[in-house]
Design a protein around this motif. Sequence first.
Motif, mmCIF file in Angstrom:
data_model
loop_
_atom_site.group_PDB
_atom_site.id
_atom_site.type_symbol
_atom_site.label_atom_id
_atom_site.label_comp_id
_atom_site.label_asym_id
_atom_site.label_seq_id
_atom_site.Cartn_x
_atom_site.Cartn_y
_atom_site.Cartn_z
ATOM 1 N N THR A 7 5.369 1.470 2.869
ATOM 2 C CA THR A 7 4.504 0.547 3.611
ATOM 3 C C THR A 7 3.262 0.213 2.789
ATOM 4 N N GLU A 30 9.069 2.099 12.908
ATOM 5 C CA GLU A 30 7.730 2.534 12.510
ATOM 6 C C GLU A 30 6.665 2.301 13.590
ATOM 7 N N VAL A 36 7.346 5.459 5.329
ATOM 8 C CA VAL A 36 6.055 5.382 6.027
ATOM 9 C C VAL A 36 4.890 5.681 5.083
ATOM 10 N N THR A 52 -1.223 4.566 6.510
ATOM 11 C CA THR A 52 -0.040 3.709 6.341
ATOM 12 C C THR A 52 -0.470 2.248 6.185
#
Lengths: 53, 226
Positions: B30, A40, B26, B128
């Motif tokens: 998150t 990420e 994502v 995010t």
Amino acid sequence: MYSWIWRHLPGNGWVKALISLVLIIAVVYILFQYVFPWAEPLLPFNDVTVDNQ
Amino acid sequence: MRVIVRTVSELCITVGTVIVLFVVYVLFWTGVRADSVMDEQIERLRAQWQRERAQPLPGSPLGPRKQRPYAAGRPFAIMYIPRFGFTWNKPVLEGTDPDTLRKGLGHYPHTARLGERGNVAVAGHRRTHGDPFKDFPRLRCGDAVVVTDGATWFTYRIDKGPYKTVPTDIEVIDPVPRTSGYTRPGRYLTLTTCEPEWGHSHRLIVWAHLDSTQPVETGKPEALRR
């Protein structure tokens, strides 16, 4: 590939299905717990500071 | 031949599934994680402040609590921005590395401490990790940014922003930030996030000055009362 895995799982149809389910859950868990958190930060959403301080 | 075609197509489906899962991670996961982690940080801070209030540091029974250095990666304050909604509150942690920004807003090391002369610079995710600064472009001149370190409420008022700049423009977090319009040293606050929403080519900045402070014992500041 998947048929090869299926053929090599032990037990009858139900046992194979159960083992497959466990395997899928394990793979998803590893992805969410270890692989995705690593990948990420490579995306741009983390760049919120000036000059990456 | 058939085996090869089948294996390749199975691999393609697998890769596609992993990509979809990554998008889910994502965009959704998150946020779920960040919400619980940020709540946990706030709980920890409140518990710590309660303990400190119960046992004041020796030597200053009534005076203001002596400020400790901010420990890297640890929360030290809670920020409220009424413009983002009355329930919006986020922990502020020391440091701006990705691991810290996952848990809340990040205070740039080596910038001023809360209420001090100089510039308190804080960064946060736009998207995010709980989208803390999602509504950043809605901030306007005169909006309040309220921060508490457990002993004092600091009310900052926004003077300029949102100002769009490039990521290398580090002078925006200087003690007297360039292009902010401030000309003299003072007690300032700078917030930074990314621009555009999902990109990283630019940064959005707002600047604020310290408007008022009050001890927590006197209750919430004006800006937080409904």
